[in-house]
Design a protein around this motif. Sequence first.
Motif, PDB file in Angstrom:
ATOM      1  N   LEU A 102     -19.652 -28.212  14.346  1.00 12.42           N
ATOM      2  CA  LEU A 102     -21.014 -27.389  14.467  1.00 12.42           C
ATOM      3  C   LEU A 102     -20.809 -26.143  13.838  1.00 12.42           C
ATOM      4  O   LEU A 102     -19.374 -25.415  13.921  1.00 12.42           O
ATOM      5  N   ARG A 125     -29.509 -22.720  18.437  1.00 11.93           N
ATOM      6  CA  ARG A 125     -28.343 -23.430  18.135  1.00 11.93           C
ATOM      7  C   ARG A 125     -27.517 -23.481  16.896  1.00 11.93           C
ATOM      8  O   ARG A 125     -28.058 -22.852  15.899  1.00 11.93           O
ATOM      9  N   GLN A 154     -28.876 -32.231  17.853  1.00  8.44           N
ATOM     10  CA  GLN A 154     -28.186 -31.725  18.994  1.00  8.44           C
ATOM     11  C   GLN A 154     -29.233 -31.804  20.295  1.00  8.44           C
ATOM     12  O   GLN A 154     -28.554 -32.063  21.344  1.00  8.44           O
TER      13      GLN A 154
END
Length: 188
Positions: A102, A125, A154
Amino acid sequence: MSLYEIIKVPNPFLKVKAKPVIEIDNKILTLLDDMLDTMYNANGIGLAATQIAIDKRLIVMDCGKNNIDEEEISEEEYNKKIKNDKLEPFPIKMINPEIIFLSEDLKEREEGCLSIPGYNANVKRPSSLKVRYTDENKKNITLEASGLLATCIQHEIDHLNGILFIDHISKLKREIILKKAIKEYSKQ
Ligand code: ZN
């Protein structure tokens, strides 16, 4: 092909953690096709098996072809294309998806969910990621994603862990959305 009913809040199944798929048989492949049909029928861009009350780690998405081409288009351009429905379909089926990277930089984007229809909220995010999964041909794939697709991946993997997009916003906003949505759906 058959369409499934998409469960909505406050169905407790939305909090269930899905189990890994052990064997990719015809049942799983049919289920993935049915999930895509169910998603398209509901005008969604992503659907997790959890949302049709099946506790298997399966997700389907279609964020359009352009977003995973190597040459990335601007977000503004992308949103325009989405609105005008000019994106070439690009269905993705993921079995046992797992995020392996990520990015540190975050991106805020408005999200909605077929399990909370009619209610949107901005969610922050990581803006890009790497995901590892098995596809419908039993091939192991590592995909790098950014833009809308990264958000979508996600959001859908969250579903497999019993997490909704409203779990990422403030408690106050979450409670307002839940209260209104549950009241509305109970009348249907
Ligand atoms: Zn959702």
